[in-house]
Design a protein around this motif. Sequence first.
Motif, PDB file in Angstrom:
ATOM      1  N   ILE A  64     -11.868   0.699  15.530  1.00  0.00           N
ATOM      2  CA  ILE A  64     -10.867   1.172  14.740  1.00  0.00           C
ATOM      3  C   ILE A  64      -9.513   0.748  15.122  1.00  0.00           C
ATOM      4  O   ILE A  64      -8.500   0.596  14.369  1.00  0.00           O
ATOM      5  N   ILE A  65      -9.194   0.610  16.264  1.00  0.00           N
ATOM      6  CA  ILE A  65      -7.876   0.267  16.722  1.00  0.00           C
ATOM      7  C   ILE A  65      -7.530  -1.187  16.275  1.00  0.00           C
ATOM      8  O   ILE A  65      -6.736  -1.651  16.164  1.00  0.00           O
ATOM      9  N   ASP A  66      -8.761  -1.905  16.596  1.00  0.00           N
ATOM     10  CA  ASP A  66      -8.713  -3.350  16.408  1.00  0.00           C
ATOM     11  C   ASP A  66      -8.446  -3.524  14.915  1.00  0.00           C
ATOM     12  O   ASP A  66      -7.613  -4.445  14.413  1.00  0.00           O
ATOM     13  N   ASP A  67      -8.993  -2.620  14.034  1.00  0.00           N
ATOM     14  CA  ASP A  67      -8.835  -3.020  12.369  1.00  0.00           C
ATOM     15  C   ASP A  67      -7.348  -2.384  12.202  1.00  0.00           C
ATOM     16  O   ASP A  67      -6.612  -2.887  11.107  1.00  0.00           O
ATOM     17  N   TYR A  68      -6.888  -1.433  12.923  1.00  0.00           N
ATOM     18  CA  TYR A  68      -5.575  -0.697  12.588  1.00  0.00           C
ATOM     19  C   TYR A  68      -4.503  -1.907  12.824  1.00  0.00           C
ATOM     20  O   TYR A  68      -3.458  -2.160  12.154  1.00  0.00           O
ATOM     21  N   THR A  69      -4.702  -2.519  14.004  1.00  0.00           N
ATOM     22  CA  THR A  69      -3.607  -3.608  14.530  1.00  0.00           C
ATOM     23  C   THR A  69      -3.362  -4.878  13.756  1.00  0.00           C
ATOM     24  O   THR A  69      -2.738  -5.637  13.767  1.00  0.00           O
ATOM     25  N   SER A  70      -4.727  -5.274  12.933  1.00  0.00           N
ATOM     26  CA  SER A  70      -4.784  -6.365  12.262  1.00  0.00           C
ATOM     27  C   SER A  70      -4.501  -6.032  10.691  1.00  0.00           C
ATOM     28  O   SER A  70      -4.602  -6.933   9.854  1.00  0.00           O
ATOM     29  N   ALA A  71      -4.078  -4.800  10.357  1.00  0.00           N
ATOM     30  CA  ALA A  71      -4.154  -4.406   8.977  1.00  0.00           C
ATOM     31  C   ALA A  71      -2.497  -4.634   8.732  1.00  0.00           C
ATOM     32  O   ALA A  71      -1.591  -4.644   9.396  1.00  0.00           O
ATOM     33  N   ASP A  72      -2.600  -5.087   7.419  1.00  0.00           N
ATOM     34  CA  ASP A  72      -1.023  -5.367   6.897  1.00  0.00           C
ATOM     35  C   ASP A  72      -0.604  -4.450   5.804  1.00  0.00           C
ATOM     36  O   ASP A  72       0.522  -4.331   5.382  1.00  0.00           O
ATOM     37  N   ASP A  73      -1.846  -3.678   4.931  1.00  0.00           N
ATOM     38  CA  ASP A  73      -1.178  -3.038   4.024  1.00  0.00           C
ATOM     39  C   ASP A  73      -1.611  -1.399   4.225  1.00  0.00           C
ATOM     40  O   ASP A  73      -2.709  -0.959   4.646  1.00  0.00           O
ATOM     41  N   PHE A  74      -0.543  -0.653   4.508  1.00  0.00           N
ATOM     42  CA  PHE A  74      -0.424   0.863   4.827  1.00  0.00           C
ATOM     43  C   PHE A  74      -0.045   1.741   3.602  1.00  0.00           C
ATOM     44  O   PHE A  74       0.598   2.671   4.053  1.00  0.00           O
ATOM     45  N   SER A  75      -0.132   1.124   2.549  1.00  0.00           N
ATOM     46  CA  SER A  75       0.446   1.932   1.441  1.00  0.00           C
ATOM     47  C   SER A  75      -0.524   2.947   0.847  1.00  0.00           C
ATOM     48  O   SER A  75       0.018   3.669  -0.147  1.00  0.00           O
ATOM     49  N   ARG A  76      -1.886   3.163   1.343  1.00  0.00           N
ATOM     50  CA  ARG A  76      -2.600   3.964   0.670  1.00  0.00           C
ATOM     51  C   ARG A  76      -3.370   4.989   1.893  1.00  0.00           C
ATOM     52  O   ARG A  76      -3.571   4.623   2.919  1.00  0.00           O
ATOM     53  N   ALA A  77      -3.893   5.999   1.425  1.00  0.00           N
ATOM     54  CA  ALA A  77      -4.480   6.875   2.054  1.00  0.00           C
ATOM     55  C   ALA A  77      -6.070   6.540   2.240  1.00  0.00           C
ATOM     56  O   ALA A  77      -6.575   5.981   1.136  1.00  0.00           O
ATOM     57  N   GLU A  78      -6.568   6.403   3.559  1.00  0.00           N
ATOM     58  CA  GLU A  78      -7.930   5.767   3.397  1.00  0.00           C
ATOM     59  C   GLU A  78      -8.973   6.672   3.763  1.00  0.00           C
ATOM     60  O   GLU A  78     -10.187   6.691   2.961  1.00  0.00           O
ATOM     61  N   VAL A  79      -8.763   7.884   4.801  1.00  0.00           N
ATOM     62  CA  VAL A  79      -9.814   8.955   4.972  1.00  0.00           C
ATOM     63  C   VAL A  79      -9.222  10.054   4.597  1.00  0.00           C
ATOM     64  O   VAL A  79      -7.959  10.263   5.194  1.00  0.00           O
ATOM     65  N   GLY A  80     -10.078  11.297   4.262  1.00  0.00           N
ATOM     66  CA  GLY A  80      -9.279  12.673   4.291  1.00  0.00           C
ATOM     67  C   GLY A  80     -10.010  13.576   3.638  1.00  0.00           C
ATOM     68  O   GLY A  80     -11.046  13.391   3.461  1.00  0.00           O
ATOM     69  N   ARG A  81      -9.243  14.615   3.036  1.00  0.00           N
ATOM     70  CA  ARG A  81      -9.998  15.747   2.528  1.00  0.00           C
ATOM     71  C   ARG A  81      -8.922  16.348   1.776  1.00  0.00           C
ATOM     72  O   ARG A  81      -7.978  16.839   2.024  1.00  0.00           O
ATOM     73  N   PRO A  82      -9.436  16.699   0.313  1.00  0.00           N
ATOM     74  CA  PRO A  82      -8.420  17.324  -0.546  1.00  0.00           C
ATOM     75  C   PRO A  82      -8.300  18.915  -0.065  1.00  0.00           C
ATOM     76  O   PRO A  82      -9.212  19.282   0.339  1.00  0.00           O
ATOM     77  N   ILE A  83      -7.085  19.399  -0.345  1.00  0.00           N
ATOM     78  CA  ILE A  83      -6.655  20.731  -0.086  1.00  0.00           C
ATOM     79  C   ILE A  83      -6.612  21.566  -1.385  1.00  0.00           C
ATOM     80  O   ILE A  83      -5.660  21.221  -2.032  1.00  0.00           O
ATOM     81  N   ASP A  84      -7.565  22.478  -1.642  1.00  0.00           N
ATOM     82  CA  ASP A  84      -7.341  23.531  -2.877  1.00  0.00           C
ATOM     83  C   ASP A  84      -6.818  24.678  -2.550  1.00  0.00           C
ATOM     84  O   ASP A  84      -6.539  24.932  -1.439  1.00  0.00           O
ATOM     85  N   GLY A  85      -6.766  25.351  -3.604  1.00  0.00           N
ATOM     86  CA  GLY A  85      -5.803  26.935  -3.301  1.00  0.00           C
ATOM     87  C   GLY A  85      -6.749  27.739  -2.338  1.00  0.00           C
ATOM     88  O   GLY A  85      -6.030  28.339  -1.476  1.00  0.00           O
ATOM     89  N   ASN A  86      -8.116  27.496  -2.493  1.00  0.00           N
ATOM     90  CA  ASN A  86      -8.610  28.381  -1.364  1.00  0.00           C
ATOM     91  C   ASN A  86      -8.530  27.700   0.042  1.00  0.00           C
ATOM     92  O   ASN A  86      -8.351  28.720   0.957  1.00  0.00           O
TER      93      ASN A  86
END
Length: 440
Positions: A332-354
Amino acid sequence: MNAIRPYQSYVYAYPHKTAYRPLADRPSLRELWAAERKDALSLYLHIPFCGVRCGFCNLFTRIGAPDELTTRYLDALERQATAVREALGDADPVRFTAAAFGGGTPTFLTAAELARLCDIAEQGMGADLGTVPLSVETSPATATADRLAVLAERGATRLSIGVQSFVDEEARAAVRPQRRADVDAALGRIRDAGFPVLNIDLIYGIDGQTGATWRRSLDAALSWRPEELYLYPLYVRPLTGLGRRAAADADEAWDAQRLRLYREGRDHLLAHGYEQVSMRMFRRADAPAQGPDDHACQTDGMIGLGCGARSYTSGLHYSFDYAVDMGEIRRIIDDYTSADDFSRAEVGRPIDGNEARRRHLLQSLLQSRGMPVAEYAARFGNHPGDDFPVELSGFAERGWLEETGGLLRLTAEGLAHSDALGPAMFSPAVRSAMVAYEAK
């Protein structure tokens, strides 16, 4: 009433990263932040390097940084900062009210690299480190005079050092190679540097630890008059050094030992002029304030930079991939250090009202001061007991929770059982996602 194991999970963030999943639409950060308030943000910079990995550690970190990896990592951090600051835009005020460097061990970086890290926070993101609280994590081996001088000059207000035990035999049992003499020398250098707040982390429940040796560590820490002390119960997690050698999490006697040591530690610190802020955190009564008490990164928004950091908007928590295994972390660190595009969210979880309600309740209830009921009602339109009748009534029946003076707050026993109470508030969807997560 059935017994509940007191040590299930430390809820430092909700939902946990094991509930995150790859985001199919990879939303742009500009869209995610367009409608968010950005005038009270937290900034977190993550450095995923350590000199050694302790046996209990399941944090996102790797041992060492060969082949100028720290330089390449800071280059990527700078690219990410540029992309994120552009995504925040200038249509609305962008202001940071708190900052932190965590890890890993941020002071694994050299003094010059720490100066560059501060530049990224200030010049890349626009955070004024000289006027906002800045917390930095360190270790005995890396708290050198030159590194500390940089941090003091750049405005760090809090240094947190992981000691875990002042007893050399216990440190070895936790697979943490260190000597008491080196710990004391590091603490002396931190005090000489003049940071307003020193925090010392200690761990209870280590193999071979007794009430007497626990008090020896507590008294050794108290001799430095730290403004803060964190008392952590030891956990043994999969894919960690201790996790490969033991299955102590299933031992009820260990639960009883940790609960006994927690109470001894709590009472010892209270008797020495400390106030309990949460199950883990104790603050000296005369310690200087570290920013507004009502600031909460999960409510007000957080920007995380680095491959182990997470960011929060009101509708999405996002990060990069998560792992504990050293080989996966290196990937993961190697992928991060070689990345050029940081304009998008890659991994996450939506947060609804509950989930927003659960998050607010968790981050409030797990603090000793409790949660103003009127504040919750103003934000969400209901009394918390109407939204979570089963959970809250169950806590009250156990003597863990009370409502008094307009506050919903944990009792002393409720605080002691924070690591059971917190997971009980997880939603079924989050709990299911965590169970389905394949550790890597």
